[in-house]
Design a protein around this motif. Structure first.
Motif, PDB file in Angstrom:
ATOM      1  N   LEU A   1      55.898  25.584  26.446  1.00  0.00           N
ATOM      2  CA  LEU A   1      55.866  25.837  25.004  1.00  0.00           C
ATOM      3  C   LEU A   1      56.060  24.522  24.272  1.00  0.00           C
ATOM      4  O   LEU A   1      57.009  23.794  24.549  1.00  0.00           O
ATOM      5  CB  LEU A   1      56.988  26.796  24.585  1.00  0.00           C
TER       6      LEU A   1
ATOM      7  N   LYS B   1      60.733  27.816  19.427  1.00  0.00           N
ATOM      8  CA  LYS B   1      60.547  27.759  20.881  1.00  0.00           C
ATOM      9  C   LYS B   1      61.805  28.206  21.637  1.00  0.00           C
ATOM     10  O   LYS B   1      61.744  29.067  22.515  1.00  0.00           O
ATOM     11  CB  LYS B   1      60.176  26.329  21.325  1.00  0.00           C
TER      12      LYS B   1
ATOM     13  N   VAL C   1      62.473  31.880  21.416  1.00  0.00           N
ATOM     14  CA  VAL C   1      61.712  32.698  22.360  1.00  0.00           C
ATOM     15  C   VAL C   1      62.472  32.811  23.683  1.00  0.00           C
ATOM     16  O   VAL C   1      62.619  33.908  24.242  1.00  0.00           O
ATOM     17  CB  VAL C   1      60.302  32.108  22.572  1.00  0.00           C
TER      18      VAL C   1
ATOM     19  N   LEU D   1      53.370  36.705  24.300  1.00  0.00           N
ATOM     20  CA  LEU D   1      52.881  35.820  25.344  1.00  0.00           C
ATOM     21  C   LEU D   1      53.182  36.420  26.706  1.00  0.00           C
ATOM     22  O   LEU D   1      53.957  37.375  26.816  1.00  0.00           O
ATOM     23  CB  LEU D   1      53.461  34.405  25.216  1.00  0.00           C
TER      24      LEU D   1
ATOM     25  N   ILE E   1      53.349  26.687  19.431  1.00  0.00           N
ATOM     26  CA  ILE E   1      53.983  27.615  18.491  1.00  0.00           C
ATOM     27  C   ILE E   1      54.172  26.916  17.157  1.00  0.00           C
ATOM     28  O   ILE E   1      54.648  25.780  17.106  1.00  0.00           O
ATOM     29  CB  ILE E   1      55.338  28.106  19.038  1.00  0.00           C
TER      30      ILE E   1
ATOM     31  N   VAL F   1      60.275  24.644  27.620  1.00  0.00           N
ATOM     32  CA  VAL F   1      60.151  24.150  26.256  1.00  0.00           C
ATOM     33  C   VAL F   1      60.277  22.637  26.306  1.00  0.00           C
ATOM     34  O   VAL F   1      61.184  22.122  26.957  1.00  0.00           O
ATOM     35  CB  VAL F   1      61.270  24.735  25.363  1.00  0.00           C
TER      36      VAL F   1
ATOM     37  N   LEU G   1      52.107  32.183  17.570  1.00  0.00           N
ATOM     38  CA  LEU G   1      51.374  31.517  18.634  1.00  0.00           C
ATOM     39  C   LEU G   1      50.094  30.934  18.032  1.00  0.00           C
ATOM     40  O   LEU G   1      49.252  31.670  17.534  1.00  0.00           O
ATOM     41  CB  LEU G   1      51.032  32.543  19.721  1.00  0.00           C
TER      42      LEU G   1
ATOM     43  N   CYS H   1      51.278  26.634  25.455  1.00  0.00           N
ATOM     44  CA  CYS H   1      51.241  27.416  24.224  1.00  0.00           C
ATOM     45  C   CYS H   1      51.781  26.564  23.090  1.00  0.00           C
ATOM     46  O   CYS H   1      52.833  25.942  23.225  1.00  0.00           O
ATOM     47  CB  CYS H   1      52.122  28.664  24.338  1.00  0.00           C
TER      48      CYS H   1
ATOM     49  N   ASP I   1      46.815  28.867  22.947  1.00  0.00           N
ATOM     50  CA  ASP I   1      47.256  29.283  24.273  1.00  0.00           C
ATOM     51  C   ASP I   1      46.114  28.985  25.237  1.00  0.00           C
ATOM     52  O   ASP I   1      45.007  29.499  25.076  1.00  0.00           O
ATOM     53  CB  ASP I   1      47.570  30.796  24.225  1.00  0.00           C
TER      54      ASP I   1
ATOM     55  N   ASP J   1      64.929  24.778  28.863  1.00  0.00           N
ATOM     56  CA  ASP J   1      64.849  24.250  27.501  1.00  0.00           C
ATOM     57  C   ASP J   1      65.035  22.739  27.547  1.00  0.00           C
ATOM     58  O   ASP J   1      66.133  22.264  27.842  1.00  0.00           O
ATOM     59  CB  ASP J   1      65.937  24.910  26.633  1.00  0.00           C
TER      60      ASP J   1
ATOM     61  N   ILE K   1      59.096  29.234  32.259  1.00  0.00           N
ATOM     62  CA  ILE K   1      58.710  28.820  30.906  1.00  0.00           C
ATOM     63  C   ILE K   1      59.511  27.572  30.559  1.00  0.00           C
ATOM     64  O   ILE K   1      60.735  27.553  30.704  1.00  0.00           O
ATOM     65  CB  ILE K   1      58.996  29.918  29.857  1.00  0.00           C
TER      66      ILE K   1
END
Lengths: 280, 236
Positions: free
Chosen positions: B29, B37, B40, B19, B208, B191, B213, B206, B216, B159, B189
């Protein structure tokens, strides 16, 4: 019809009475057991205080054999605790956090002195560091002899006391949540910085109580010391050795030394309790 | 610009996905619990190492199995907020925020100034000397964000940023979080399990599934894929 509930009621009542009675007996039994055991532990300690007058206690505190033993014990136990903390902390941290071949073996070996009889530790140290020992013979060529010196006292104490610190330190490090270490890494801390600024402060209570326990064990060391370091006043005659020596002649001095050790033990227990109770 | 491609064997499946995040973009995510997640995020910040792959941020290679490069987490300059926030419990709020600056060995007056400024921006100046154990969920979130942002990271990983904030404060906190991210312009990013997080914070979404993936695209595109079981239950 109407007599049945009351008969049931009496049954229940009688049953409850039996339960209450047997519970009472059990309580009495447990209480007696507790009192007996507590007496068994405390009575000898109390007897120490009953066998000596305060004047005699303070008088023997001024005797050279007592003063020498007290200062030797405090300096050697402090030195050995410092050595144990210095070497034991990195070892405990590595073993708590990293997987490597032989880790289980290292763990077992560091625990060994706990189960090893002190007399065995004494003769083993002598075989290693004595004048003709495995290591000692080479040291001897450089004019260094360890056995029967104050250094030997410290080595014996390190040997027997180190597991008390290392076990506690390892357990305390394991109890620190790794998420704090991960967070510290992402914020820019290198592994040594993480250890110094995050892991060690979070494990602090456990480390201090481990060091105190290790100090107490070093202070009480007798068997390995008398075999490896001998019993020379002012050089190797620590408090336990002085108690053993003076007991044959000057009982007051022996009891005074014992009382001092008892008081230190109480302070140690209290300190460990207070420190381990403190939480963030 | 982050480009991420990694393979890593996890307990139940192999995580294998690629990604990217464009400058100033916020990528969200989503996916089932245990889909990979958080893994990542850990791979990007360097807490975990891929079995193989390549991670680049701007012109820096952070990880490359081919070239045997693995920049340690402390040198990646990526802000990573954990779900539990992981505030250091033995420090005050100000000490927490100063932690990263101290690691960079900045002069003390500069640290003091930067911390005070960051606390003011996050509206938590009055909490500076309080031990973090006494903070609410929302306050913890602000401290964790301040602790990461004061380092001016090249990328921000969040997160479940609002999971520990109580319900009533969530929408206000979400608005504020979006503003902070926009202001700083740091690529990000996030989550999340929360639909409103996904819709209101994400420029791109995205999905997951089992370490791969699955989708997206722009939030409305991905959320329109009702034939997918997770999306159907996620949108509700």
């Amino acid at each position: 019809m109407d007599s049945t509930p009351s008969r049931q009621g009496r049954e229940v009542f009688r049953h409850a009475g039996r339960v209450r009675f047997s519970r009472g007996v059990l309580t009495l039994f447990v209480a007696a057991f507790l009192v007996l055991f507590t007496l068994f532990v405390t009575l000898p300690v109390v007897s120490l205080f009953l066998r000596i007058s305060p004047e005699a206690f303070f008088r023997s505190l001024a005797e050279p054999v007592v003063i020498d033993a007290l200062s030797l014990s405090l300096t050697t136990a402090t030195a050995s605790t410092a050595i144990v903390v210095l070497f034991g902390t990195p070892l405990a941290l590595v073993n708590a956090r990293h997987e490597y071949p032989g880790r289980a073996l290292v763990d077992t070996l560091t625990d060994l002195p706990i189960v090893l009889p002190p007399a065995v530790a004494g003769i083993a140290l002598l075989m290693a560091f004595g004048r003709r020992g495995v290591v000692g013979q080479y040291l001897n060529e450089f004019g260094i002899s360890i056995a029967f010196t104050t250094v030997a006292v410290i080595l014996a104490q390190v040997f027997v006391a180190s597991p008390f610190y290392i076990r506690q330190a390892r357990a305390s490090f394991e109890a620190v949540d790794r998420i704090y270490e991960d967070a510290a890494r992402t914020l820019g801390a290198s592994p040594p910085t993480v250890a110094i600024r995050v892991t060690i402060p979070l494990a602090w209570g456990g480390l201090v109580s481990g060091a105190i326990l290790s100090f107490a064990r070093a202070l009480g060391e007798f068997g390995a010391t008398i075999m490896f370091a001998g019993n020379f006043q002012g050089r190797t005659r620590t408090m336990p050795l002085a108690i053993y020596t003076t007991m044959q002649g000057d009982l007051d001095a022996a009891i005074s030394l014992a009382i001092i050790l008892v008081m230190i033990s109480f302070v140690v227990i209290a300190a460990v309790k207070v420190i381990t109770r403190r939480k963030f | 610009m982050l480009a991420f491609r990694a393979v890593r064997q996890l307990r139940d499946f192999v995580l294998d996905l690629a990604l990217s995040v464009r400058p100033g973009e916020t990528l969200v995510l989503i996916g089932e619990n245990g889909a990979g997640k958080s893994t990542v995020l850990n791979l990007i910040s360097g807490i975990l190492t891929p079995d193989e792959g390549e991670i680049t941020l701007g012109d820096k290679i952070l990880f490359s199995s081919e070239e045997r490069i693995n920049v340690p987490p402390e040198s990646r300059n990526i802000g990573h907020l954990f779900q539990s926030y992981a505030l250091f419990p033995h420090m005050t709020v100000a000490e927490n925020v100063a932690f990263g600056l101290r690691c960079r060995r900045l002069p003390e007056p500069e640290i003091k100034r930067a911390v005070a400024e960051q606390l003011a921006v996050m509206k938590i100046s009055e909490l500076a000397d309080i031990n973090v154990g006494r903070l609410s969920g929302g306050q913890r979130q602000r401290v964790a964000l301040a602790r990461a942002l004061v380092l001016e990271p090249d990328l921000l990983l969040l997160d479940e940023p609002l999971a520990a904030v109580d319900m009533r404060a969530q929408s206000a906190m979400r608005r504020e979080l979006r503003e902070r991210i926009r202001e700083t312009g740091i690529p990000c990013i996030i989550v999340t399990h929360n639909l409103r997080d996904a819709v209101e914070l994400g420029d791109r979404l995205c999905l997951i599934e089992d370490g791969r993936l699955f989708a997206d695209g722009r939030p409305e595109e991905v959320l329109g894929m009702r034939e997918n079981g997770f999306i159907a239950s996620f949108v509700g």
